[in-house]
Write a protein that holds these residues in place. Structure first.
Motif, PDB file in Angstrom:
ATOM      1  N   VAL A 260      -1.023  12.427   6.760  1.00 20.96           N
ATOM      2  CA  VAL A 260      -0.898  11.211   5.947  1.00 20.96           C
ATOM      3  C   VAL A 260      -2.272  10.587   5.799  1.00 20.96           C
ATOM      4  O   VAL A 260      -3.012  10.427   6.777  1.00 20.96           O
ATOM      5  N   MET A 261      -2.608  10.224   4.541  1.00 18.89           N
ATOM      6  CA  MET A 261      -3.883   9.584   4.229  1.00 18.89           C
ATOM      7  C   MET A 261      -3.607   8.233   3.570  1.00 18.89           C
ATOM      8  O   MET A 261      -2.683   8.110   2.759  1.00 18.89           O
ATOM      9  N   ASP A 262      -4.414   7.217   3.930  1.00 23.82           N
ATOM     10  CA  ASP A 262      -4.240   5.932   3.258  1.00 23.82           C
ATOM     11  C   ASP A 262      -5.090   5.873   1.995  1.00 23.82           C
ATOM     12  O   ASP A 262      -5.827   6.826   1.675  1.00 23.82           O
ATOM     13  N   GLU A 263      -5.031   4.774   1.270  1.00 25.28           N
ATOM     14  CA  GLU A 263      -5.729   4.660  -0.007  1.00 25.28           C
ATOM     15  C   GLU A 263      -7.244   4.661   0.133  1.00 25.28           C
ATOM     16  O   GLU A 263      -7.966   4.908  -0.831  1.00 25.28           O
ATOM     17  N   GLY A 264      -7.713   4.415   1.341  1.00 22.58           N
ATOM     18  CA  GLY A 264      -9.154   4.445   1.583  1.00 22.58           C
ATOM     19  C   GLY A 264      -9.666   5.804   2.006  1.00 22.58           C
ATOM     20  O   GLY A 264     -10.852   5.969   2.274  1.00 22.58           O
ATOM     21  N   GLY A 265      -8.770   6.795   2.097  1.00 20.65           N
ATOM     22  CA  GLY A 265      -9.168   8.138   2.483  1.00 20.65           C
ATOM     23  C   GLY A 265      -9.132   8.409   3.974  1.00 20.65           C
ATOM     24  O   GLY A 265      -9.575   9.462   4.431  1.00 20.65           O
ATOM     25  N   LYS A 266      -8.579   7.478   4.754  1.00 17.80           N
ATOM     26  CA  LYS A 266      -8.495   7.656   6.202  1.00 17.80           C
ATOM     27  C   LYS A 266      -7.235   8.434   6.563  1.00 17.80           C
ATOM     28  O   LYS A 266      -6.148   8.129   6.084  1.00 17.80           O
ATOM     29  N   ILE A 267      -7.386   9.433   7.428  1.00 14.00           N
ATOM     30  CA  ILE A 267      -6.240  10.206   7.899  1.00 14.00           C
ATOM     31  C   ILE A 267      -5.582   9.452   9.056  1.00 14.00           C
ATOM     32  O   ILE A 267      -6.228   9.121  10.055  1.00 14.00           O
ATOM     33  N   LEU A 268      -4.291   9.175   8.908  1.00 13.23           N
ATOM     34  CA  LEU A 268      -3.557   8.382   9.891  1.00 13.23           C
ATOM     35  C   LEU A 268      -2.770   9.227  10.872  1.00 13.23           C
ATOM     36  O   LEU A 268      -2.255   8.700  11.861  1.00 13.23           O
ATOM     37  N   GLY A 269      -2.678  10.516  10.614  1.00  7.87           N
ATOM     38  CA  GLY A 269      -1.946  11.376  11.536  1.00  7.87           C
ATOM     39  C   GLY A 269      -1.821  12.783  10.998  1.00  7.87           C
ATOM     40  O   GLY A 269      -1.853  13.013   9.786  1.00  7.87           O
TER      41      GLY A 269
ATOM     42  N   MET B  48       0.850  -1.194   0.000  1.00 10.17           N
ATOM     43  CA  MET B  48       0.000   0.000   0.000  1.00 10.17           C
ATOM     44  C   MET B  48       0.881   1.237   0.000  1.00 10.17           C
ATOM     45  O   MET B  48       1.865   1.310   0.733  1.00 10.17           O
ATOM     46  N   SER B  49       0.523   2.229  -0.843  1.00  8.02           N
ATOM     47  CA  SER B  49       1.211   3.513  -0.813  1.00  8.02           C
ATOM     48  C   SER B  49       0.301   4.544  -0.163  1.00  8.02           C
ATOM     49  O   SER B  49      -0.923   4.385  -0.146  1.00  8.02           O
ATOM     50  N   TYR B  50       0.884   5.600   0.349  1.00  4.31           N
ATOM     51  CA  TYR B  50       0.152   6.594   1.125  1.00  4.31           C
ATOM     52  C   TYR B  50       0.311   7.976   0.501  1.00  4.31           C
ATOM     53  O   TYR B  50       1.214   8.220  -0.303  1.00  4.31           O
ATOM     54  N   ILE B  51      -0.582   8.875   0.907  1.00  2.00           N
ATOM     55  CA  ILE B  51      -0.583  10.244   0.387  1.00  2.00           C
ATOM     56  C   ILE B  51      -0.173  11.183   1.512  1.00  2.00           C
ATOM     57  O   ILE B  51      -0.676  11.084   2.641  1.00  2.00           O
ATOM     58  N   LEU B  52       0.736  12.078   1.201  1.00  2.00           N
ATOM     59  CA  LEU B  52       1.200  13.079   2.153  1.00  2.00           C
ATOM     60  C   LEU B  52       0.641  14.436   1.757  1.00  2.00           C
ATOM     61  O   LEU B  52       0.770  14.855   0.604  1.00  2.00           O
TER      62      LEU B  52
ATOM     63  N   CYS C 204      -4.301  16.363   0.962  1.00  2.00           N
ATOM     64  CA  CYS C 204      -4.370  14.896   0.839  1.00  2.00           C
ATOM     65  C   CYS C 204      -5.411  14.491  -0.196  1.00  2.00           C
ATOM     66  O   CYS C 204      -5.177  13.582  -1.015  1.00  2.00           O
ATOM     67  N   ARG C 205      -6.562  15.133  -0.177  1.00  2.00           N
ATOM     68  CA  ARG C 205      -7.612  14.811  -1.147  1.00  2.00           C
ATOM     69  C   ARG C 205      -7.141  15.115  -2.571  1.00  2.00           C
ATOM     70  O   ARG C 205      -7.439  14.375  -3.512  1.00  2.00           O
ATOM     71  N   MET C 206      -6.426  16.212  -2.720  1.00 13.66           N
ATOM     72  CA  MET C 206      -5.873  16.561  -4.026  1.00 13.66           C
ATOM     73  C   MET C 206      -4.872  15.497  -4.482  1.00 13.66           C
ATOM     74  O   MET C 206      -4.828  15.112  -5.650  1.00 13.66           O
ATOM     75  N   GLY C 207      -4.072  15.020  -3.533  1.00 14.80           N
ATOM     76  CA  GLY C 207      -3.127  13.952  -3.834  1.00 14.80           C
ATOM     77  C   GLY C 207      -3.827  12.667  -4.223  1.00 14.80           C
ATOM     78  O   GLY C 207      -3.380  11.946  -5.124  1.00 14.80           O
ATOM     79  N   MET C 208      -4.940  12.367  -3.561  1.00 10.00           N
ATOM     80  CA  MET C 208      -5.723  11.177  -3.891  1.00 10.00           C
ATOM     81  C   MET C 208      -6.247  11.264  -5.322  1.00 10.00           C
ATOM     82  O   MET C 208      -6.183  10.285  -6.083  1.00 10.00           O
ATOM     83  N   GLU C 209      -6.764  12.440  -5.701  1.00 10.92           N
ATOM     84  CA  GLU C 209      -7.259  12.616  -7.063  1.00 10.92           C
ATOM     85  C   GLU C 209      -6.139  12.423  -8.074  1.00 10.92           C
ATOM     86  O   GLU C 209      -6.311  11.779  -9.112  1.00 10.92           O
ATOM     87  N   ARG C 210      -4.977  12.977  -7.773  1.00 12.88           N
ATOM     88  CA  ARG C 210      -3.838  12.841  -8.685  1.00 12.88           C
ATOM     89  C   ARG C 210      -3.411  11.378  -8.789  1.00 12.88           C
ATOM     90  O   ARG C 210      -3.143  10.872  -9.882  1.00 12.88           O
ATOM     91  N   LYS C 211      -3.358  10.691  -7.647  1.00 15.84           N
ATOM     92  CA  LYS C 211      -2.948   9.286  -7.629  1.00 15.84           C
ATOM     93  C   LYS C 211      -3.935   8.424  -8.425  1.00 15.84           C
ATOM     94  O   LYS C 211      -3.529   7.595  -9.252  1.00 15.84           O
ATOM     95  N   ASN C 212      -5.215   8.632  -8.224  1.00 13.94           N
ATOM     96  CA  ASN C 212      -6.232   7.863  -8.935  1.00 13.94           C
ATOM     97  C   ASN C 212      -6.186   8.139 -10.436  1.00 13.94           C
ATOM     98  O   ASN C 212      -6.391   7.248 -11.261  1.00 13.94           O
ATOM     99  N   GLY C 213      -5.915   9.399 -10.796  1.00 20.06           N
ATOM    100  CA  GLY C 213      -5.808   9.762 -12.203  1.00 20.06           C
ATOM    101  C   GLY C 213      -4.624   9.088 -12.883  1.00 20.06           C
ATOM    102  O   GLY C 213      -4.733   8.596 -14.011  1.00 20.06           O
TER     103      GLY C 213
END
Length: 312
Positions: free
Chosen positions: A18-27, A1-5, A297-306
């Motif tokens: 830090v956000m995981d691939e499911g959108g959960k904030i880990l810290g 699993m990779s994470y988003i900063l 983090c949400r912006m990073g998630m969109e970029r990662k998914n794209g």
């Protein structure tokens, strides 16, 4: 699993999440804020490094597990700044897929249902950003006049109403007692002397913004008109910002972010929404639902998914 900063650095606070691939904030970790054009990159970005190291430890992951990083950095205002800051942060943080933007841009993603078309950010100062292409953003930056620079400007406008009342240019106002209590002065003469002569006092009065808004909410005519006028100018920035949005859709979304808009009965917020809707019925004006670092983090998630979709 990779994470988003996600990273958010403003003049008051530096934050990393830090956000995981499911959108959960880990810290989430914070440090003091910085403004790299005056503080220098080394000083400003050292605070970012410290916050990143702490949040990675909180999340229980390694730096190598960070797949994508998005940084919103105050001071990215001129052509070439994004590339310069991005490259410097890549070296400092040792993260290859990292992208830096003006800190207003990440606030576009502080809405639960996708991204906003534009955002108006008002805290100590004020900025706005518009998404005018798939990966293109227009940031207002120094196009925003000094008299509209967030809570600082609203406080300066308010104390000027006190001085106007003293010399007969305006009616009496409850703002006078508010500023006298805050300053510890017993007269407006003393307040004026302190405002003009004491270094730092003109900046300290920004902490009165919640009380200024409360005074307006309670019906003080001077404070109420002041807030309505200020909201009207904010609404104008939203009007012109939305004109830059290229996407044709039934409704566009403007996001209000920052401490100035917080509060359940915030008169400034309600006035901005009302004045925008009067002129532009096809606009949803909504409050940010998270801190900007979460927006990063949400912006990073969109970029990662794209990227993943492009690779399939």
């Amino acid at each position: 699993m990779s994470y988003i900063l996600g990273i958010d650095q403003g003049g008051t606070k530096t934050a990393a999440a830090v956000m995981d691939e499911g959108g959960k904030i880990l810290g989430i970790a914070t440090r003091r804020g910085a403004y790299y054009p005056t503080d220098g990159m080394v000083s400003a970005f050292t605070k970012i490094k410290e916050a990143v190291e702490e949040v990675i430890a909180q999340a229980g992951i390694t730096r190598e597990q960070i797949g994508t990083a998005i940084a919103g950095i105050t001071g990215i205002d001129w052509q070439g700044d994004e590339e310069k800051v991005t490259e410097e942060l890549k070296k400092i943080l040792e993260i290859s897929d990292l992208h830096a933007y003006n800190d207003a841009v990440i606030a576009l993603y502080c809405v639960e249902e996708g991204e906003g078309d534009m955002v108006l950010c008002a805290g100590t100062g004020m900025n706005a950003a518009v998404r005018d292409g798939e990966e293109s953003y227009f940031v207002f930056g120094d196009y925003i006049e000094e008299s509209m620079q967030g809570g600082s400007a609203l406080a300066r406008r308010s104390i000027r109403r006190v001085f106007d009342a003293k010399i007969g240019l305006g009616p009496d106002t409850k703002l006078t007692e508010l500023f006298l209590q805050f300053s510890g002065e017993i007269s407006v003469d003393g307040l004026l002397r302190r405002y003009m002569m004491e270094p730092g006092f003109s900046g300290e009065i920004r902490f009165l913004v919640p009380d200024i808004l409360k005074t307006a909410q309670e019906g003080d005519p001077v404070a109420k008109v002041l807030v309505e006028e200020y909201a009207g100018r904010m609404a104008e920035y939203i009007y012109v910002g939305l004109e830059r949005v290229p996407r044709q859709k039934k409704k566009k979304t403007a996001v209000l972010a920052g401490s100035v808009f917080k509060g359940e009965e915030n008169l400034l917020t309600s006035q901005v929404i009302r004045q925008v809707k009067v002129k532009k019925e096809n606009v949803d004006v909504i409050l940010a639902d998270c801190d900007p670092v979460i927006g990063a983090c949400r912006m990073g998630m969109e970029r990662k998914n794209g990227k993943e979709a492009d690779n399939k």
